[in-house]
Design a protein around this motif. Structure first.
Motif, PDB file in Angstrom:
ATOM      1  N   PRO A 101       6.528 -41.024  67.716  1.00  0.00           N
ATOM      2  CA  PRO A 101       7.898 -40.589  68.031  1.00  0.00           C
ATOM      3  C   PRO A 101       8.110 -39.121  67.663  1.00  0.00           C
ATOM      4  CG  PRO A 101       7.877 -41.829  65.991  1.00  0.00           C
ATOM      5  CD  PRO A 101       6.468 -41.867  66.515  1.00  0.00           C
ATOM      6  N   TRP A 102       9.179 -38.499  68.189  1.00  0.00           N
ATOM      7  CA  TRP A 102       9.591 -37.181  67.704  1.00  0.00           C
ATOM      8  C   TRP A 102       9.776 -37.311  66.198  1.00  0.00           C
ATOM      9  CZ3 TRP A 102       8.230 -35.677  72.020  1.00  0.00           C
ATOM     10  CH2 TRP A 102       8.994 -35.353  73.133  1.00  0.00           C
ATOM     11  N   ARG A 103       9.292 -36.354  65.446  1.00  0.00           N
ATOM     12  CA  ARG A 103       9.485 -36.436  64.001  1.00  0.00           C
ATOM     13  C   ARG A 103      10.358 -35.294  63.502  1.00  0.00           C
ATOM     14  NH1 ARG A 103       7.233 -40.706  62.174  1.00  0.00           N
ATOM     15  NH2 ARG A 103       5.134 -41.389  62.784  1.00  0.00           N
ATOM     16  N   ALA A 104      11.563 -35.659  63.066  1.00  0.00           N
ATOM     17  CA  ALA A 104      12.477 -34.683  62.483  1.00  0.00           C
ATOM     18  C   ALA A 104      13.511 -35.447  61.685  1.00  0.00           C
ATOM     19  CB  ALA A 104      13.173 -33.875  63.579  1.00  0.00           C
ATOM     20  N   LYS A 105      13.942 -34.828  60.574  1.00  0.00           N
ATOM     21  CA  LYS A 105      14.968 -35.480  59.763  1.00  0.00           C
ATOM     22  C   LYS A 105      16.226 -35.725  60.596  1.00  0.00           C
ATOM     23  CE  LYS A 105      17.109 -33.166  56.474  1.00  0.00           C
ATOM     24  NZ  LYS A 105      17.124 -32.352  55.251  1.00  0.00           N
ATOM     25  N   VAL A 166      12.249 -29.514  69.324  1.00  0.00           N
ATOM     26  CA  VAL A 166      12.322 -29.899  67.912  1.00  0.00           C
ATOM     27  C   VAL A 166      11.025 -30.596  67.500  1.00  0.00           C
ATOM     28  CG1 VAL A 166      13.524 -31.359  66.239  1.00  0.00           C
ATOM     29  CG2 VAL A 166      14.813 -30.182  68.033  1.00  0.00           C
ATOM     30  N   ALA A 167      10.578 -31.517  68.363  1.00  0.00           N
ATOM     31  CA  ALA A 167       9.400 -32.312  68.031  1.00  0.00           C
ATOM     32  C   ALA A 167       8.159 -31.447  67.886  1.00  0.00           C
ATOM     33  CB  ALA A 167       9.174 -33.366  69.108  1.00  0.00           C
ATOM     34  N   SER A 168       8.044 -30.415  68.708  1.00  0.00           N
ATOM     35  CA  SER A 168       6.812 -29.624  68.692  1.00  0.00           C
ATOM     36  C   SER A 168       6.888 -28.485  67.691  1.00  0.00           C
ATOM     37  CB  SER A 168       6.548 -29.055  70.083  1.00  0.00           C
ATOM     38  OG  SER A 168       7.644 -28.252  70.459  1.00  0.00           O
ATOM     39  N   CYS A 169       8.100 -28.112  67.272  1.00  0.00           N
ATOM     40  CA  CYS A 169       8.245 -27.002  66.337  1.00  0.00           C
ATOM     41  C   CYS A 169       7.658 -27.386  64.990  1.00  0.00           C
ATOM     42  CB  CYS A 169       9.714 -26.644  66.166  1.00  0.00           C
ATOM     43  SG  CYS A 169       9.991 -25.390  64.903  1.00  0.00           S
ATOM     44  N   ASN A 171       8.577 -26.407  62.308  1.00  0.00           N
ATOM     45  CA  ASN A 171       9.673 -26.489  61.343  1.00  0.00           C
ATOM     46  C   ASN A 171      10.768 -27.427  61.805  1.00  0.00           C
ATOM     47  OD1 ASN A 171       8.287 -24.285  60.153  1.00  0.00           O
ATOM     48  ND2 ASN A 171       9.386 -22.903  61.515  1.00  0.00           N
ATOM     49  N   ALA A 172      10.508 -28.213  62.848  1.00  0.00           N
ATOM     50  CA  ALA A 172      11.530 -29.096  63.420  1.00  0.00           C
ATOM     51  C   ALA A 172      12.833 -28.346  63.648  1.00  0.00           C
ATOM     52  CB  ALA A 172      11.740 -30.334  62.533  1.00  0.00           C
ATOM     53  N   GLY A 210      20.484 -30.600  59.769  1.00  0.00           N
ATOM     54  CA  GLY A 210      19.225 -30.655  59.024  1.00  0.00           C
ATOM     55  C   GLY A 210      18.001 -30.261  59.832  1.00  0.00           C
ATOM     56  N   PHE A 211      18.196 -29.490  60.909  1.00  0.00           N
ATOM     57  CA  PHE A 211      17.035 -28.951  61.619  1.00  0.00           C
ATOM     58  C   PHE A 211      16.444 -27.802  60.811  1.00  0.00           C
ATOM     59  CE2 PHE A 211      19.593 -30.674  65.188  1.00  0.00           C
ATOM     60  CZ  PHE A 211      18.640 -31.509  65.747  1.00  0.00           C
ATOM     61  N   GLY A 212      15.194 -27.452  61.082  1.00  0.00           N
ATOM     62  CA  GLY A 212      14.555 -26.336  60.391  1.00  0.00           C
ATOM     63  C   GLY A 212      14.907 -25.007  61.031  1.00  0.00           C
TER      64      GLY A 212
END
Ligand code: HEM
Ligand code: FES
Lengths: 249, 225
Positions: A101-105, A166-169, A171-172, A210-212
């Motif tokens: 899955p996309w991984r981000a807080k 977001v998923a590929s960054c 730093n999300a 809470g994104f990077g």
């Protein structure tokens, strides 16, 4: 072709998940990636097992629902292609494929490959619109817009909000998404009255979710199925600077 | 005035500070290394350059020093703030990570920065505070502070020279991403200039870093003696 899949299985945001290995046999190279997963799921259902949950809707690359990391790349190996438009001819017999899955807080997992992208909706609610008073329908071409501005606005508006950036960054960070949404209105006359508050509020909502933070590595641009350019991030950076220094409050 | 705090506390505000202080450090590095090339011109040139800096009018040396403390201090604080936020933005990492186009330099900025910071502290202790690897006081024949001999004696110790060279190379590496990244952060991205922006500043960074490496090498091989 026959493939080995390693798929992330997780029951909900509170539980922990793990990679589970499945075999996908006799996969047609003409089928799409999601059709391949459909077939795996039919097998699972036939065995009374829980099918793999994944998001999808249009299956024609325009809704942005389908979201999965395929071998660590958002939407898989083809550039400018959503997972639903990815075809199995991009793989070869015997391949091992990791699907996560996309991984981000800011994108908590709902189940397996399905994540909650509400934080994107919140960013849109914070300013991704123009306020118009109702009245008579305005004449379509009453407001002149330079062709380069219109083209650029359309480029930004191509964003389908899938979350691959977001998923590929590393730093999300959601800055490509937010930049596209800020820019497509900032480029048009209709977007000017709310321009300053739009960028300030959308960035604030992005931060609160809470994104990077972008470190200008441009993994997002490479992953974006619509090829949104990081030029828009620079544009957002300019707009935020101007708005932050020049807004009245 | 609350807005200033809010502005620079935002993700983009912190990034502007990162870019501006990075640019400040970059410009300082260029000037500092160019000045130090006086080592190649001999003891007289180096010591009079050092004396000129120390006797600049209007306390300019102290103004510059305080400026540098701010530049590096803010750069480091923002590096910590942003890097922590970046790490916490992805609590669970991918089992099968992959990189499409991010350069190695861009992915190791916090690490290269940290080694450079360790070097900076050592460098200050070595040549500014003179509390490590220094047998002074050294005075030249004209009664000036003998900076030339201090540097020479320092770099004649291979371990110290190696550390300086490593740090210079890491600064070059840090700047190979940083010196173009700062333009994007400040919103300067335009097809007309992009080729220039993405090549010239990192290249200049490498040139300066290699000039920095050249001084300890010249001492080790005896060109400067
Ligand atoms: C001579 C010393 C240094 C110079 C010339 C320098 C220069 C730069 C520049 C120009 C940037 C780009 C800013 C941007 O992307 O907008 C940068 C970013 C960065 N620096 Fe430094 N820096 C130095 C020392 C340090 C130190 C001591 C640290 C850490 C403690 C550090 C950590 C970072 C980090 C984490 C970034 C952000 C990376 C990114 O956004 O991609 N730097 N630096
Ligand atoms: S399912 Fe709509 S874009 Fe893939």
């Amino acid at each position: 072709m026959n493939l080995t899949l390693h798929v992330w299985r997780q029951n909900g945001s509170k539980t922990s998940g793990k990679l589970v290995t499945y075999n996908a046999n006799n996969v047609s190279e003409d089928s799409s990636f999601l059709e391949m997963l459909d077939e795996v799921n039919e097998g699972l259902i036939a065995n009374d097992e829980e099918p793999i949950a994944f998001d999808h809707d249009c299956r024609e690359g325009i809704c942005g629902s389908c979201s999965m990391m395929i071998n660590g790349v958002a939407h898989g190996p083809e550039r400018h292609t959503t997972a639903c438009q990815l075809h199995m001819r991009s793989f070869k017999d015997g391949d091992e494929i990791y699907i996560e899955p996309w991984r981000a807080k800011a994108f908590p997992i709902i189940k397996d490959l399905v994540v909650d992208r509400n934080s994107f909706d919140k960013v849109i609610q914070a300013g991704g619109y123009v306020s118009v008073s109702t009245g008579g329908v305005p004449d379509a071409n009453a407001i002149p817009i330079g062709k380069d501005y219109a083209d650029s606005a359309m480029d930004a508006a191509e964003c389908i909000g899938c979350g691959a950036c977001v998923a590929s960054c590393k730093n999300a960070s959601a800055m490509l998404f937010v930049a596209a949404k800020v820019s497509h209105l900032a480029l048009l006359p209709q977007g000017q009255p709310e321009r300053k508050n739009r960028v300030l509020n959308m960035v604030k909502t992005m931060d609160d979710a809470g994104f990077g933070n972008c470190t200008n590595q441009y993994e997002c641009e490479a992953a974006c199925p619509k090829g949104i350019s990081v030029e828009f991030i620079a544009k957002m950076n300019r707009d935020f600077l101007k708005a932050g220094l020049a807004s009245k409050d | 005035m609350v807005w200033i705090g809010q502005f620079f506390n935002s993700s983009l505000g912190a990034k502007y500070l990162m870019a501006l202080t990075g640019a400040g450090a970059y410009l300082f590095l260029i000037g500092h290394i160019l000045g130090n090339l006086n080592m190649f011109l001999g003891a007289d040139a180096m010591n009079s350059y050092a004396l000129t800096l120390k006797t600049l009018p209007f306390g300019a040396l102290w103004i510059a020093r305080i400026g540098l403390v701010f530049v590096f201090g803010i750069h480091i604080l923002m590096a910590i703030k942003l890097t922590r936020a970046n790490k916490s933005a992805r609590p669970v990492s991918y089992s099968k990570p992959s990189t499409v186009q991010a350069s190695l330099a861009s992915r190791t900025m916090p690490l290269t920065g940290l080694v450079v910071l360790a070097f900076l502290i050592f460098h200050l202790a070595h040549f500014t505070w003179r509390i490590v690897a220094y047998d002074g006081p050294l005075i030249d024949t004209s009664g000036r502070d003998d900076v030339y001999t201090m540097v020479l004696q320092g770099f004649q110790q291979p371990v110290i020279s190696m550390f300086y060279m490593l740090a210079m190379l890491l600064v070059g590496f840090h700047l190979s991403h940083g010196a173009k990244s700062m333009f994007q952060t400040l919103g300067l991205n335009n097809k007309k200039y992009n080729l220039l922006i993405t090549t010239a500043p990192p290249l200049l960074g490498w040139v300066v870093a290699l000039l920095g490496v050249s001084i300890p090498i010249a001492v080790l091989v005896g060109i400067i003696s």
